[in-house]
Design a protein around this motif. Sequence first.
Motif, PDB file in Angstrom:
ATOM      1  N   TYR A  21      -0.582   4.491  -0.616  1.00 19.34           N
ATOM      2  CA  TYR A  21       0.815   4.128  -0.802  1.00 19.34           C
ATOM      3  C   TYR A  21       1.583   4.373   0.493  1.00 19.34           C
ATOM      4  O   TYR A  21       1.179   5.170   1.326  1.00 19.34           O
ATOM      5  CB  TYR A  21       1.458   4.914  -1.955  1.00 19.34           C
ATOM      6  N   TRP A  22       2.684   3.650   0.662  1.00 19.22           N
ATOM      7  CA  TRP A  22       3.587   3.867   1.787  1.00 19.22           C
ATOM      8  C   TRP A  22       4.633   4.868   1.357  1.00 19.22           C
ATOM      9  O   TRP A  22       5.195   4.770   0.265  1.00 19.22           O
ATOM     10  CB  TRP A  22       4.274   2.559   2.212  1.00 19.22           C
ATOM     11  N   LYS A  23       4.901   5.854   2.206  1.00 20.15           N
ATOM     12  CA  LYS A  23       5.949   6.825   1.900  1.00 20.15           C
ATOM     13  C   LYS A  23       7.304   6.157   2.085  1.00 20.15           C
ATOM     14  O   LYS A  23       7.462   5.249   2.892  1.00 20.15           O
ATOM     15  CB  LYS A  23       5.805   8.058   2.785  1.00 20.15           C
ATOM     16  N   LEU A  33      10.964   1.739   3.195  1.00 21.53           N
ATOM     17  CA  LEU A  33       9.610   2.143   3.561  1.00 21.53           C
ATOM     18  C   LEU A  33       9.634   2.816   4.924  1.00 21.53           C
ATOM     19  O   LEU A  33      10.409   2.445   5.798  1.00 21.53           O
ATOM     20  CB  LEU A  33       8.688   0.927   3.624  1.00 21.53           C
ATOM     21  N   THR A  34       8.772   3.805   5.103  1.00 23.95           N
ATOM     22  CA  THR A  34       8.621   4.460   6.402  1.00 23.95           C
ATOM     23  C   THR A  34       7.307   4.001   7.029  1.00 23.95           C
ATOM     24  O   THR A  34       6.576   3.201   6.442  1.00 23.95           O
ATOM     25  CB  THR A  34       8.599   5.993   6.254  1.00 23.95           C
ATOM     26  N   SER A  37       1.951   6.764   5.561  1.00 27.43           N
ATOM     27  CA  SER A  37       1.255   6.406   4.335  1.00 27.43           C
ATOM     28  C   SER A  37       0.479   7.615   3.828  1.00 27.43           C
ATOM     29  O   SER A  37       0.332   8.617   4.520  1.00 27.43           O
ATOM     30  CB  SER A  37       0.308   5.231   4.566  1.00 27.43           C
ATOM     31  N   GLY A  38      -0.008   7.506   2.623  1.00 29.82           N
ATOM     32  CA  GLY A  38      -0.785   8.583   2.021  1.00 29.82           C
ATOM     33  C   GLY A  38      -1.713   8.017   0.967  1.00 29.82           C
ATOM     34  O   GLY A  38      -1.730   6.811   0.724  1.00 29.82           O
ATOM     35  N   VAL A  39      -2.493   8.876   0.354  1.00 27.41           N
ATOM     36  CA  VAL A  39      -3.336   8.491  -0.778  1.00 27.41           C
ATOM     37  C   VAL A  39      -3.143   9.526  -1.869  1.00 27.41           C
ATOM     38  O   VAL A  39      -2.829  10.684  -1.602  1.00 27.41           O
ATOM     39  CB  VAL A  39      -4.842   8.380  -0.419  1.00 27.41           C
ATOM     40  N   ARG A  40      -3.326   9.096  -3.093  1.00 29.28           N
ATOM     41  CA  ARG A  40      -3.227  10.016  -4.223  1.00 29.28           C
ATOM     42  C   ARG A  40      -4.173   9.562  -5.313  1.00 29.28           C
ATOM     43  O   ARG A  40      -4.542   8.393  -5.386  1.00 29.28           O
ATOM     44  CB  ARG A  40      -1.806  10.066  -4.753  1.00 29.28           C
ATOM     45  N   ALA A  41      -4.553  10.500  -6.135  1.00 31.99           N
ATOM     46  CA  ALA A  41      -5.427  10.186  -7.255  1.00 31.99           C
ATOM     47  C   ALA A  41      -4.574   9.694  -8.419  1.00 31.99           C
ATOM     48  O   ALA A  41      -3.529  10.270  -8.715  1.00 31.99           O
ATOM     49  CB  ALA A  41      -6.212  11.426  -7.668  1.00 31.99           C
ATOM     50  N   THR A  81      10.754  -6.686  -4.313  1.00 30.67           N
ATOM     51  CA  THR A  81       9.544  -7.373  -3.845  1.00 30.67           C
ATOM     52  C   THR A  81       8.335  -6.470  -3.684  1.00 30.67           C
ATOM     53  O   THR A  81       7.254  -6.947  -3.384  1.00 30.67           O
ATOM     54  CB  THR A  81       9.818  -8.071  -2.502  1.00 30.67           C
ATOM     55  N   TYR A  82       8.495  -5.163  -3.821  1.00 28.81           N
ATOM     56  CA  TYR A  82       7.358  -4.258  -3.748  1.00 28.81           C
ATOM     57  C   TYR A  82       7.563  -3.121  -4.742  1.00 28.81           C
ATOM     58  O   TYR A  82       8.669  -2.867  -5.183  1.00 28.81           O
ATOM     59  CB  TYR A  82       7.160  -3.695  -2.330  1.00 28.81           C
ATOM     60  N   ALA A  83       6.490  -2.472  -5.104  1.00 29.13           N
ATOM     61  CA  ALA A  83       6.554  -1.362  -6.059  1.00 29.13           C
ATOM     62  C   ALA A  83       6.633  -0.045  -5.302  1.00 29.13           C
ATOM     63  O   ALA A  83       6.004   0.133  -4.268  1.00 29.13           O
ATOM     64  CB  ALA A  83       5.333  -1.382  -6.964  1.00 29.13           C
ATOM     65  N   ILE A  84       7.417   0.884  -5.810  1.00 31.12           N
ATOM     66  CA  ILE A  84       7.559   2.202  -5.204  1.00 31.12           C
ATOM     67  C   ILE A  84       6.746   3.205  -6.026  1.00 31.12           C
ATOM     68  O   ILE A  84       6.942   3.303  -7.232  1.00 31.12           O
ATOM     69  CB  ILE A  84       9.037   2.638  -5.179  1.00 31.12           C
ATOM     70  N   PRO A  85       5.818   3.954  -5.400  1.00 31.66           N
ATOM     71  CA  PRO A  85       5.051   4.937  -6.162  1.00 31.66           C
ATOM     72  C   PRO A  85       5.940   6.104  -6.549  1.00 31.66           C
ATOM     73  O   PRO A  85       6.807   6.534  -5.798  1.00 31.66           O
ATOM     74  CB  PRO A  85       3.965   5.375  -5.177  1.00 31.66           C
ATOM     75  N   LEU A  86       5.740   6.601  -7.747  1.00 37.32           N
ATOM     76  CA  LEU A  86       6.422   7.805  -8.187  1.00 37.32           C
ATOM     77  C   LEU A  86       5.466   8.959  -7.957  1.00 37.32           C
ATOM     78  O   LEU A  86       4.539   9.158  -8.725  1.00 37.32           O
ATOM     79  CB  LEU A  86       6.809   7.692  -9.679  1.00 37.32           C
ATOM     80  N   VAL A  87       5.643   9.694  -6.871  1.00 41.31           N
ATOM     81  CA  VAL A  87       4.750  10.781  -6.501  1.00 41.31           C
ATOM     82  C   VAL A  87       5.318  12.054  -7.093  1.00 41.31           C
ATOM     83  O   VAL A  87       6.414  12.480  -6.730  1.00 41.31           O
ATOM     84  CB  VAL A  87       4.594  10.886  -4.971  1.00 41.31           C
ATOM     85  N   TYR A  88       4.587  12.661  -8.019  1.00 41.67           N
ATOM     86  CA  TYR A  88       5.034  13.873  -8.702  1.00 41.67           C
ATOM     87  C   TYR A  88       4.481  15.081  -7.988  1.00 41.67           C
ATOM     88  O   TYR A  88       3.328  15.114  -7.599  1.00 41.67           O
ATOM     89  CB  TYR A  88       4.555  13.870 -10.147  1.00 41.67           C
ATOM     90  N   SER A  89       5.306  16.091  -7.825  1.00 47.44           N
ATOM     91  CA  SER A  89       4.845  17.354  -7.250  1.00 47.44           C
ATOM     92  C   SER A  89       5.535  18.489  -7.977  1.00 47.44           C
ATOM     93  O   SER A  89       6.572  18.314  -8.596  1.00 47.44           O
ATOM     94  CB  SER A  89       5.140  17.419  -5.758  1.00 47.44           C
ATOM     95  N   ASP A  90       4.942  19.665  -7.888  1.00 47.01           N
ATOM     96  CA  ASP A  90       5.520  20.842  -8.558  1.00 47.01           C
ATOM     97  C   ASP A  90       6.396  21.621  -7.626  1.00 47.01           C
ATOM     98  O   ASP A  90       6.302  21.644  -6.478  1.00 47.01           O
ATOM     99  CB  ASP A  90       4.407  21.733  -9.106  1.00 47.01           C
TER     100      ASP A  90
END
Length: 90
Positions: A21-23, A33-34, A37-41, A81-90
């Motif tokens: 995903y793009w941060k 968008l910045t 980028s990153g990856v997540r499970a 036009t693009y989807a934004i990931p919802l990155v959850y963190s504690d």
Amino acid sequence: AQVLQAGAAAGVITSGTMAPYWKTADTCEGVELTDESGVRAVAMGLVDSRVGTGDAVDIDIRGKAVAAKVVQRNLNTGAGTYAIPLVYSD
């Protein structure tokens, strides 16, 4: 992979992968968008009705318990036009 809640079986993972995903950065004019980028499970599974959105669970991956969080969805498609990931963190 088995889903565990408080050490007891609570479901099973039906599919999963690592997703790039793009941060993004929040600005006064919206979300941009910045260059980072990153990856997540991400995974989907069938879980017991006692497991709710926001609950902490463990996923038994090859004998190792990996902490996870139950979320209602993992993408926000209202972004145009693009989807934004919802990155959850504690």
